[in-house]
Motif scaffolding. Structure first.
Motif, PDB file in Angstrom:
ATOM      1  N   ASP B 266       0.829  -1.211   0.000  1.00  0.00           N
ATOM      2  CA  ASP B 266       0.000   0.000   0.000  1.00  0.00           C
ATOM      3  C   ASP B 266       0.867   1.266   0.000  1.00  0.00           C
ATOM      4  O   ASP B 266       0.384   2.364   0.255  1.00  0.00           O
ATOM      5  N   ALA B 267       2.168   1.102  -0.285  1.00  0.00           N
ATOM      6  CA  ALA B 267       3.093   2.232  -0.108  1.00  0.00           C
ATOM      7  C   ALA B 267       2.920   3.298  -1.182  1.00  0.00           C
ATOM      8  O   ALA B 267       2.691   2.994  -2.348  1.00  0.00           O
ATOM      9  N   ASP B 268       3.033   4.565  -0.759  1.00  0.00           N
ATOM     10  CA  ASP B 268       3.072   5.680  -1.711  1.00  0.00           C
ATOM     11  C   ASP B 268       4.504   5.883  -2.182  1.00  0.00           C
ATOM     12  O   ASP B 268       4.750   6.194  -3.331  1.00  0.00           O
ATOM     13  N   ILE B 269       5.423   5.763  -1.214  1.00  0.00           N
ATOM     14  CA  ILE B 269       6.839   5.937  -1.554  1.00  0.00           C
ATOM     15  C   ILE B 269       7.578   4.647  -1.231  1.00  0.00           C
ATOM     16  O   ILE B 269       7.457   4.113  -0.119  1.00  0.00           O
ATOM     17  N   ILE B 270       8.318   4.133  -2.209  1.00  0.00           N
ATOM     18  CA  ILE B 270       9.089   2.901  -1.979  1.00  0.00           C
ATOM     19  C   ILE B 270      10.570   3.213  -2.032  1.00  0.00           C
ATOM     20  O   ILE B 270      11.071   3.802  -2.999  1.00  0.00           O
ATOM     21  N   ILE B 271      11.248   2.848  -0.952  1.00  0.00           N
ATOM     22  CA  ILE B 271      12.698   2.989  -0.908  1.00  0.00           C
ATOM     23  C   ILE B 271      13.303   1.760  -1.572  1.00  0.00           C
ATOM     24  O   ILE B 271      12.909   0.630  -1.261  1.00  0.00           O
ATOM     25  N   ILE B 272      14.254   1.956  -2.501  1.00  0.00           N
ATOM     26  CA  ILE B 272      15.001   0.810  -3.045  1.00  0.00           C
ATOM     27  C   ILE B 272      16.456   0.989  -2.633  1.00  0.00           C
ATOM     28  O   ILE B 272      17.074   2.030  -2.893  1.00  0.00           O
ATOM     29  N   ALA B 273      16.987  -0.013  -1.942  1.00  0.00           N
ATOM     30  CA  ALA B 273      18.369   0.047  -1.485  1.00  0.00           C
ATOM     31  C   ALA B 273      18.929  -1.365  -1.472  1.00  0.00           C
ATOM     32  O   ALA B 273      18.188  -2.337  -1.635  1.00  0.00           O
ATOM     33  N   MET B 274      20.241  -1.476  -1.315  1.00  0.00           N
ATOM     34  CA  MET B 274      20.878  -2.796  -1.334  1.00  0.00           C
ATOM     35  C   MET B 274      21.665  -3.030  -0.049  1.00  0.00           C
ATOM     36  O   MET B 274      22.019  -2.096   0.659  1.00  0.00           O
ATOM     37  N   SER B 275      21.942  -4.313   0.190  1.00  0.00           N
ATOM     38  CA  SER B 275      22.838  -4.733   1.277  1.00  0.00           C
ATOM     39  C   SER B 275      22.395  -4.204   2.634  1.00  0.00           C
ATOM     40  O   SER B 275      21.206  -4.146   2.918  1.00  0.00           O
ATOM     41  N   SER B 276      23.357  -3.791   3.458  1.00  0.00           N
ATOM     42  CA  SER B 276      23.040  -3.467   4.857  1.00  0.00           C
ATOM     43  C   SER B 276      22.103  -2.267   4.977  1.00  0.00           C
ATOM     44  O   SER B 276      21.456  -2.090   6.001  1.00  0.00           O
ATOM     45  N   MET B 277      22.017  -1.441   3.944  1.00  0.00           N
ATOM     46  CA  MET B 277      21.093  -0.305   4.018  1.00  0.00           C
ATOM     47  C   MET B 277      19.643  -0.766   4.118  1.00  0.00           C
ATOM     48  O   MET B 277      18.786  -0.009   4.590  1.00  0.00           O
ATOM     49  N   GLY B 278      19.376  -2.002   3.678  1.00  0.00           N
ATOM     50  CA  GLY B 278      18.011  -2.516   3.720  1.00  0.00           C
ATOM     51  C   GLY B 278      17.436  -2.518   5.128  1.00  0.00           C
ATOM     52  O   GLY B 278      16.278  -2.149   5.344  1.00  0.00           O
ATOM     53  N   GLY B 279      18.247  -2.910   6.099  1.00  0.00           N
ATOM     54  CA  GLY B 279      17.782  -2.975   7.489  1.00  0.00           C
ATOM     55  C   GLY B 279      17.424  -1.601   8.014  1.00  0.00           C
ATOM     56  O   GLY B 279      16.361  -1.411   8.633  1.00  0.00           O
ATOM     57  N   THR B 280      18.285  -0.625   7.752  1.00  0.00           N
ATOM     58  CA  THR B 280      18.025   0.746   8.195  1.00  0.00           C
ATOM     59  C   THR B 280      16.747   1.262   7.537  1.00  0.00           C
ATOM     60  O   THR B 280      15.897   1.888   8.195  1.00  0.00           O
ATOM     61  N   ALA B 281      16.609   0.987   6.251  1.00  0.00           N
ATOM     62  CA  ALA B 281      15.443   1.488   5.510  1.00  0.00           C
ATOM     63  C   ALA B 281      14.142   0.944   6.099  1.00  0.00           C
ATOM     64  O   ALA B 281      13.148   1.659   6.191  1.00  0.00           O
ATOM     65  N   LYS B 282      14.177  -0.329   6.537  1.00  0.00           N
ATOM     66  CA  LYS B 282      12.954  -0.921   7.096  1.00  0.00           C
ATOM     67  C   LYS B 282      12.565  -0.237   8.407  1.00  0.00           C
ATOM     68  O   LYS B 282      11.388   0.026   8.658  1.00  0.00           O
ATOM     69  N   VAL B 283      13.558   0.066   9.247  1.00  0.00           N
ATOM     70  CA  VAL B 283      13.298   0.767  10.506  1.00  0.00           C
ATOM     71  C   VAL B 283      12.700   2.140  10.213  1.00  0.00           C
ATOM     72  O   VAL B 283      11.731   2.577  10.855  1.00  0.00           O
ATOM     73  N   VAL B 284      13.260   2.806   9.205  1.00  0.00           N
ATOM     74  CA  VAL B 284      12.763   4.135   8.829  1.00  0.00           C
ATOM     75  C   VAL B 284      11.323   4.036   8.320  1.00  0.00           C
ATOM     76  O   VAL B 284      10.478   4.872   8.661  1.00  0.00           O
ATOM     77  N   VAL B 315       6.890  -2.635  -7.414  1.00  0.00           N
ATOM     78  CA  VAL B 315       6.658  -1.197  -7.216  1.00  0.00           C
ATOM     79  C   VAL B 315       5.175  -0.889  -7.403  1.00  0.00           C
ATOM     80  O   VAL B 315       4.603  -0.050  -6.700  1.00  0.00           O
ATOM     81  N   GLY B 316       4.546  -1.612  -8.315  1.00  0.00           N
ATOM     82  CA  GLY B 316       3.096  -1.512  -8.495  1.00  0.00           C
ATOM     83  C   GLY B 316       2.644  -0.093  -8.757  1.00  0.00           C
ATOM     84  O   GLY B 316       3.131   0.570  -9.681  1.00  0.00           O
ATOM     85  N   LYS B 317       1.720   0.385  -7.907  1.00  0.00           N
ATOM     86  CA  LYS B 317       1.143   1.706  -8.165  1.00  0.00           C
ATOM     87  C   LYS B 317       1.683   2.770  -7.220  1.00  0.00           C
ATOM     88  O   LYS B 317       1.050   3.797  -7.009  1.00  0.00           O
ATOM     89  N   ALA B 318       2.845   2.541  -6.657  1.00  0.00           N
ATOM     90  CA  ALA B 318       3.443   3.553  -5.780  1.00  0.00           C
ATOM     91  C   ALA B 318       3.624   4.859  -6.545  1.00  0.00           C
ATOM     92  O   ALA B 318       3.837   4.844  -7.755  1.00  0.00           O
ATOM     93  N   LYS B 319       3.536   5.973  -5.801  1.00  0.00           N
ATOM     94  CA  LYS B 319       3.647   7.278  -6.475  1.00  0.00           C
ATOM     95  C   LYS B 319       5.100   7.618  -6.772  1.00  0.00           C
ATOM     96  O   LYS B 319       5.399   8.321  -7.736  1.00  0.00           O
ATOM     97  N   ALA B 320       5.984   7.171  -5.887  1.00  0.00           N
ATOM     98  CA  ALA B 320       7.400   7.523  -6.087  1.00  0.00           C
ATOM     99  C   ALA B 320       8.311   6.416  -5.595  1.00  0.00           C
ATOM    100  O   ALA B 320       7.958   5.657  -4.687  1.00  0.00           O
ATOM    101  N   ARG B 351       3.739   5.375 -14.467  1.00  0.00           N
ATOM    102  CA  ARG B 351       5.163   5.483 -14.168  1.00  0.00           C
ATOM    103  C   ARG B 351       5.374   6.351 -12.925  1.00  0.00           C
ATOM    104  O   ARG B 351       4.950   7.506 -12.903  1.00  0.00           O
ATOM    105  N   PRO B 352       5.992   5.792 -11.865  1.00  0.00           N
ATOM    106  CA  PRO B 352       6.174   6.593 -10.655  1.00  0.00           C
ATOM    107  C   PRO B 352       7.308   7.607 -10.814  1.00  0.00           C
ATOM    108  O   PRO B 352       8.151   7.462 -11.702  1.00  0.00           O
ATOM    109  N   MET B 353       7.315   8.602  -9.961  1.00  0.00           N
ATOM    110  CA  MET B 353       8.441   9.531  -9.924  1.00  0.00           C
ATOM    111  C   MET B 353       9.646   8.789  -9.334  1.00  0.00           C
ATOM    112  O   MET B 353       9.479   7.961  -8.438  1.00  0.00           O
ATOM    113  N   ILE B 354      10.822   9.078  -9.843  1.00  0.00           N
ATOM    114  CA  ILE B 354      12.005   8.399  -9.319  1.00  0.00           C
ATOM    115  C   ILE B 354      13.026   9.417  -8.827  1.00  0.00           C
ATOM    116  O   ILE B 354      13.421  10.324  -9.568  1.00  0.00           O
ATOM    117  N   ALA B 355      13.403   9.287  -7.561  1.00  0.00           N
ATOM    118  CA  ALA B 355      14.459  10.138  -6.997  1.00  0.00           C
ATOM    119  C   ALA B 355      15.653   9.248  -6.718  1.00  0.00           C
ATOM    120  O   ALA B 355      15.497   8.101  -6.301  1.00  0.00           O
TER     121      ALA B 355
END
Lengths: 100, 397
Positions: B266-284, B315-320, B351-355
């Motif tokens: 159901d996410a509007d914004i999806i973080i994509i990251a690799m390796s150990s950053m994944g754990g931090t991203a989930k907490v955030v 990513v589905g229908k996420a906005k960004a 197509r979502p916005m990509i930062a």
């Protein structure tokens, strides 16, 4: 050379030893060696053979039968490098353009 | 049936040590490597196993990484099971032979503690080394934890040596962050690993009784066809990887997928990251959801081959999409991960916005606040209706 990607061995492996014989490099030749029997030491008395020794493609064919010595080239592999002409001590070989 | 708990060894292990144990159990024939931080412990520990007679492998110390990978190619060519390890400058020195290993279809397992490239010389983590080799033809799997490093190293042999693949695999862990961090690791009993990894069955080995030539010249007439073979082989990876992982899951109950999704549905914004950053991203993501922002995470594990269609679906229908990545491709339109993500989403219906946020170069810490900053910026960009192609975060500017 018409094989598709899935009709040739993996990764360029050559699985048939010695198949470079199938690669006729004579097509690379721009000049062909022309040989004169009259002054050639091999034809005269079966000596010298410098062209045969130095040819990088085994394209000089020296044969002997009943005491007679014959001289020939295997033009399927001769690349026309001219080493034989350069090495000949009696100037019995010269190079001539293939376009002639 | 998963292996019963009383047969599992639990130890506190660094990422490097966990990989060394996986290599010990994988029954290598040859390991050839040259030491480089932060990978050194992998080979150090493995050398100890060899000195203590716990492994039968021939360990070949060499004078450089170029030689290390060359020795691996030679050993793999005769049909051996082979592994090596490196990082950063060492990986860069292997460059020429990385391409040979992949193109000659040598199923070498290459464990890497990802580290920044010189200059200035820097021993800490980013993904410059892994991203630099991304076009070499290696499969690339980036791990988030010591457990995942152990598991992935074991799976890597089955994936690499599968006859529909026959490609080398890079198993990456973040230098120091995972390579030197002690975590709880569950290890399988040796006999279960032996059964799982099996014995390598080489397809076309070097053999004096059946001589063949490997790595010969191929020019305008054949070279392209061999590249076509290689491309077809790497496209088989997702299918074979799934088979291998399914088998591994039966043993351990663990699986990772080509990527991991966290609260993406159901996410509007999806973080994509690799390796150990994944754990931090989930907490955030959890923290930001408390604030009312619908944030999800995709933690990418398989960078090569890139799971293009699956990522688009996730990513589905996420906005960004907010990409956080630890490498720069200097002068590129954006940076390696975002380039792939943008391509994957180009065909999306909405197509979502990509930062794209470049973070953590040279081991610069990527704390939760950096992710929050990136997500906040992405929210602003959504309001404005446009985002820059990329920007750096966490740098003094």
């Amino acid at each position: 050379m018409s094989e598709k990607y899935n009709e040739i061995p993996m990764a360029g492996n050559i699985i048939e030893p010695g198949n470079s014989l199938k690669y006729k490099t004579g097509g690379w030749r721009a000049e062909r060696p022309i040989h004169t029997d009259e002054t050639c030491l091999w034809v005269k008395n079966g000596t010298c053979g410098r062209c045969w020794i130095f040819c990088p493609d085994n394209a000089v064919v020296l044969t002997e039968k009943d005491g007679k010595h014959a001289y020939a080239y295997n033009l399927e592999y001769c690349k026309g490098c001219g080493i034989c002409a350069n090495e000949c001590p009696t100037q019995s070989i010269h190079m001539e353009s293939e376009s002639k | 049936m998963t292996v019963s708990k009383d047969r599992i060894t639990v130890e506190g292990l660094t990422g490097d040590a966990a990989i060394a144990h996986a290599l010990r159990q994988a029954d290598l024939d040859v390991l050839s490597a040259y030491p480089i931080t932060p990978q050194t412990i992998i080979v150090e520990d493995y050398q100890k196993f060899a000195a203590d007679g716990q492994v039968k492998a021939k360990v070949i110390p060499v004078e450089s990484e170029h030689s290390a990978m060359s020795a691996c190619v030679g050993a793999s060519a005769v049909g051996a099971r082979v592994a090596t390890a490196s990082a950063s400058a060492g990986l860069a020195l292997m460059w020429e032979i990385l391409y040979c290993a992949a193109s000659m279809r040598m199923p070498i397992v290459f464990t890497v503690a990802n580290r920044a490239l010189s200059a200035p010389i820097n021993i800490h983590n980013d993904h410059s080394d892994g991203m630099g080799m991304r076009d070499s033809g290696f499969i690339q799997l980036y791990c988030q934890s010591s457990q995942e490093a152990y598991d992935t190293t074991l799976m890597a042999f089955k994936l690499a040596e599968h006859h529909d693949v026959l490609l080398p695999v890079m198993v990456g862990i973040d230098g120091f962050i995972v390579s030197h961090n002690v975590e709880r690791v569950e290890m399988l009993p040796d006999d279960e690993v032996s059964k799982f990894v099996g014995v390598r069955e080489p397809v076309q080995p070097l053999d004096p009784d059946n001589p063949i030539t490997m790595g010969p010249l191929a020019l305008t007439d054949y070279y392209f066809e061999f590249k076509e073979q290689q491309d077809k082989a790497i496209q088989n990876v997702p299918r074979v990887y799934k088979e291998v992982e399914d088998e591994f899951e039966k043993l351990t109950g663990r699986k990772y997928g080509m990527f991991e999704t966290y609260k993406t549905e159901d996410a509007d914004i999806i973080i994509i990251a690799m390796s150990s950053m994944g754990g931090t991203a989930k907490v955030v993501a959890d923290a930001l959801r408390e604030r009312g922002d619908k944030v999800g995470v995709i933690r990418l594990k398989m960078f090569r081959p890139f799971p293009t269609k699956d990522i688009a679906k996730a990513v589905g229908k996420a906005k960004a999409v907010a990409v956080f990545e630890k490498a720069m491709s200097f002068g590129a339109a954006t940076h390696p991960l975002a380039l792939e993500v943008r391509t994957a989403l180009y065909e999306a219906e909405q197509r979502p916005m990509i930062a794209d946020f470049v973070v953590g170069l040279g081991g610069r810490d990527v704390p939760p606040i950096t992710f929050v900053e990136g997500v906040d910026k992405t929210k602003e960009y959504l309001k404005k209706g446009e985002a820059p192609l990329y920007e750096t975060l966490g740098v003094r500017k």
